[in-house]
Enzyme design. Structure first.
Site, PDB file in Angstrom:
ATOM      1  N   LYS A  21       3.137 -14.219 -11.133  1.00 17.82           N
ATOM      2  CA  LYS A  21       3.974 -13.720 -12.234  1.00 17.82           C
ATOM      3  C   LYS A  21       4.202 -14.809 -13.278  1.00 17.82           C
ATOM      4  CE  LYS A  21       8.449 -12.268 -11.514  1.00 17.82           C
ATOM      5  NZ  LYS A  21       9.304 -12.848 -12.565  1.00 17.82           N
ATOM      6  N   SER A  22       4.531 -16.020 -12.833  1.00 19.95           N
ATOM      7  CA  SER A  22       4.801 -17.102 -13.784  1.00 19.95           C
ATOM      8  C   SER A  22       3.568 -17.409 -14.634  1.00 19.95           C
ATOM      9  CB  SER A  22       5.206 -18.369 -13.034  1.00 19.95           C
ATOM     10  OG  SER A  22       6.462 -18.196 -12.440  1.00 19.95           O
ATOM     11  N   ARG A  26       3.004 -16.782 -18.730  1.00 20.33           N
ATOM     12  CA  ARG A  26       2.644 -17.902 -19.615  1.00 20.33           C
ATOM     13  C   ARG A  26       1.342 -17.622 -20.342  1.00 20.33           C
ATOM     14  NH1 ARG A  26       6.183 -19.463 -16.058  1.00 20.33           N
ATOM     15  NH2 ARG A  26       7.392 -21.383 -16.234  1.00 20.33           N
ATOM     16  N   GLY A  92      13.770 -12.325 -17.240  1.00 19.76           N
ATOM     17  CA  GLY A  92      14.335 -13.586 -17.736  1.00 19.76           C
ATOM     18  C   GLY A  92      13.252 -14.488 -18.317  1.00 19.76           C
ATOM     19  N   SER A 164      15.632 -25.842 -14.209  1.00 14.49           N
ATOM     20  CA  SER A 164      15.109 -24.518 -14.560  1.00 14.49           C
ATOM     21  C   SER A 164      13.790 -24.640 -15.305  1.00 14.49           C
ATOM     22  CB  SER A 164      16.123 -23.765 -15.438  1.00 14.49           C
ATOM     23  OG  SER A 164      15.490 -22.669 -16.069  1.00 14.49           O
ATOM     24  N   GLN A 166      12.236 -22.244 -16.553  1.00 13.66           N
ATOM     25  CA  GLN A 166      12.264 -21.360 -17.725  1.00 13.66           C
ATOM     26  C   GLN A 166      12.821 -22.101 -18.934  1.00 13.66           C
ATOM     27  OE1 GLN A 166      14.286 -17.751 -16.628  1.00 13.66           O
ATOM     28  NE2 GLN A 166      12.593 -17.071 -15.330  1.00 13.66           N
ATOM     29  N   ASP A 310      12.799 -18.506  -5.557  1.00 13.77           N
ATOM     30  CA  ASP A 310      12.865 -17.048  -5.388  1.00 13.77           C
ATOM     31  C   ASP A 310      12.711 -16.624  -3.924  1.00 13.77           C
ATOM     32  OD1 ASP A 310      13.283 -16.631  -8.117  1.00 13.77           O
ATOM     33  OD2 ASP A 310      11.134 -16.625  -8.542  1.00 13.77           O
ATOM     34  N   ARG A 341      22.023 -13.220  -5.925  1.00 15.43           N
ATOM     35  CA  ARG A 341      21.228 -13.133  -4.692  1.00 15.43           C
ATOM     36  C   ARG A 341      21.907 -13.764  -3.491  1.00 15.43           C
ATOM     37  NH1 ARG A 341      15.215 -13.969  -7.349  1.00 15.43           N
ATOM     38  NH2 ARG A 341      15.020 -11.812  -8.086  1.00 15.43           N
ATOM     39  N   ARG A 383      13.350  -8.460  -5.532  1.00 12.27           N
ATOM     40  CA  ARG A 383      13.186  -9.346  -4.377  1.00 12.27           C
ATOM     41  C   ARG A 383      14.171  -8.992  -3.256  1.00 12.27           C
ATOM     42  NH1 ARG A 383       9.149 -12.466  -6.309  1.00 12.27           N
ATOM     43  NH2 ARG A 383       9.380 -13.257  -8.423  1.00 12.27           N
TER      44      ARG A 383
HETATM   45  C1  S3P Z   1      10.380 -18.915 -13.314  1.00 12.47           C
HETATM   46  C2  S3P Z   1      11.285 -19.869 -12.968  1.00 12.47           C
HETATM   47  C3  S3P Z   1      12.399 -19.633 -12.028  1.00 12.47           C
HETATM   48  C4  S3P Z   1      12.161 -18.390 -11.182  1.00 12.47           C
HETATM   49  C5  S3P Z   1      11.677 -17.225 -11.995  1.00 12.47           C
HETATM   50  C6  S3P Z   1      10.396 -17.561 -12.727  1.00 12.47           C
HETATM   51  C7  S3P Z   1       9.324 -19.258 -14.284  1.00 12.47           C
HETATM   52  O1  S3P Z   1      13.586 -19.465 -12.771  1.00 12.47           O
HETATM   53  O2  S3P Z   1      13.340 -18.029 -10.505  1.00 12.47           O
HETATM   54  O3  S3P Z   1      11.437 -16.107 -11.164  1.00 12.47           O
HETATM   55  O4  S3P Z   1       8.321 -18.504 -14.402  1.00 12.47           O
HETATM   56  O5  S3P Z   1       9.456 -20.293 -14.959  1.00 12.47           O
HETATM   57  P1  S3P Z   1      14.430 -20.722 -13.291  1.00 12.47           P
HETATM   58  O6  S3P Z   1      13.454 -21.632 -13.934  1.00 12.47           O
HETATM   59  O7  S3P Z   1      15.416 -20.195 -14.270  1.00 12.47           O
HETATM   60  O8  S3P Z   1      15.076 -21.280 -12.058  1.00 12.47           O
END
Ligand code: S3P
Length: 424
Positions: A21-22, A26, A92, A164, A166, A310, A341, A383
């Site tokens: 997914k990440s 991207r 997010g 984080s 993200q 996660d 969670r 999840r």
């Molecule tokens: C992610 C980073 C994580 C993760 C999310 C995906 C990403 O969040 O929990 O499911 O793709 O960079 P955080 O970076 O906010 O912890």
């Protein structure tokens, strides 16, 4: 509501999980900053990544889906502001990384989300982006919808209070179109997919200790195959590790160390793992076989959390079946995920008979405790639905799961494969 009955037979299965997914997010979002056509193979086609597709389309990126598993994205000569508010759904990653990319789009990008996303903290990206000189508005309390005015902005040096990926990624992506360098210091290193992808796309990133720096630069589009998602594979790893006489092999899995902390924890708890590396592009990947051999308690602290963020709720489930007292600390970020969670995991596992004490930043879990079926609610969190389904495999009676449809967010085929493996 879905009825899930116990798995009483030995398990021997091979599974492939959907693309990471990440990396898919991207690939999609960074196509908006790249010169040429970006091609993603075996991309994750799910609710969350469709939110990122919606966003880049709204900026004018041409999206072609001409074969299963293949996605081609071509940036126009210049991106334009979206004609309407863009819905980031439950994602997010779309909203946070998308805010960083929006800094390069002149005009206004307005991002909204579903009820869960509209409660999640966005000040952590808004404030540093504002320090770069970008005009950003949000609702009171720093929550979505967000309105991001893209255009010229400065670089800067940022020290993040929370670990984080993200937030780090949003700032690095904004740095690519800034007027100076952007450096980001993290309290604990998090997944580095953005850094690796910038490099794979011909860009330069400098990582020194916990600090990552980028200069303004244009990226070149590339083609890559997305390995399987370790966060989805973790549900299978947990199913196997929970009981002896269960063995699951997961094929084509992303192996990057910043994502495989859960699998390393499985080994520490006593599961037998066989790692078979098979490639290194775009990141290390291979297959892993997990076999249940009985479990013992472990201790997990803040430094361990980012590489399994996660998957931490699954670790709590495993601890309920492990010999001894497990302590999981430093996981307060779980409270601001798609659901709280920590609370939802406590609620689900306790309803099924687990012995656990919830702390501000984790749990103390006493095992082994026999689990029984119960009616449990996933709180619209993908999840949490899969966590309950994994727990149901070792419960002594049937579990009724409310909110199973939420798995569409990250793993649309999960329950199909789950029923197939159970009934094989
Ligand atoms: C992610 C980073 C994580 C993760 C999310 C995906 C990403 O969040 O929990 O499911 O793709 O960079 P955080 O970076 O906010 O912890």
């Amino acid at each position: 509501m879905l009825e899930l009955t116990p798995w009483n037979r030995p398990v021997e299965a091979r599974v492939t999980v959907p693309g990471d997914k990440s990396l898919t997010h991207r690939g999609i979002l960074m196509s908006a900053l790249a010169h040429g056509s970006m091609e993603l193979l075996q991309w994750l086609d799910a609710g969350d990544t469709r939110s990122s597709l919606r966003l880049v389309r709204a900026w004018g990126v041409q999206v072609v889906e001409d074969a299963p598993g293949r996605l081609v994205l071509r940036r126009p000569d210049s991106l334009h502001e979206p004609q309407d508010v863009v819905d980031c759904g439950n994602s997010g990653t779309t909203m946070r990384l998308g805010s960083g990319v929006a800094s390069a789009v002149s005009g206004l990008t307005i991002l909204r989300g579903d009820d869960s996303l509209s409660r999640r903290p966005m000040a952590r990206v808004i404030e540093p982006l504002q320090e770069m000189g970008l005009g950003i508005l949000a609702r009171q309390g720093g929550v979505a919808p967000l309105a991001i005015g893209g255009g010229p902005h400065r670089g800067g040096a940022f020290s993040l209070p929370v670990a984080s990926a993200q937030v780090k990624s949003a700032l690095l992506l904004a740095g690519l179109s800034a007027e100076g360098s952007v450096s980001v210091e993290e309290p604990i290193p998090t997944r580095d997919h953005t850094e690796r992808l910038i490099e794979a796309m011909g860009g330069m990133v400098v990582t020194r200790g916990r600090t990552v720096t980028v200069e303004p630069q244009r990226l070149e589009a590339i083609s890559f195959t997305v390995p399987g998602d370790p966060s989805s594979a973790a549900f299978w790893g947990a199913i196997a590790a929970l009981r002896p006489h269960r063995r699951v092999t997961i094929e084509s899995l992303l192996f990057s160390a910043s994502r495989t902390g859960f699998f390393r924890a499985l080994e520490k708890m006593g599961a037998a793992l066989e790692w078979r590396p098979a490639g290194t592009v775009p990141e290390p990947w291979g297959s892993v076989a997990v076999e249940g051999r009985g479990l013992s308690a472990i201790s997990v602290g803040a430094d361990d959390i980012p590489s399994m963020i996660d998957e931490v709720p699954l670790l709590a489930l495993l601890a309920t079946q492990a010999e001894g007292v497990t302590e999981i600390r430093g996981a307060q970020e779980l409270r601001v995920k798609e659901s709280d969670r920590l609370r939802v995991t406590t609620r689900i596992l306790r309803a099924m008979g687990a012995q656990l004490e919830e702390l501000d930043d984790g749990w103390i879990i006493e095992g082994p405790a026999p689990l029984h079926g119960a009616q449990v609610d996933a709180a619209d969190d993908h999840r949490m639905a899969m966590l309950a389904a994994v727990a149901a495999t070792v419960a002594e009676s049937a579990t009724q799961l409310v909110g199973e449809e939420s798995v569409q967010i990250s793993y649309p085929g999960f329950f199909n494969r789950y029923h197939q493996v159970r009934n094989a």
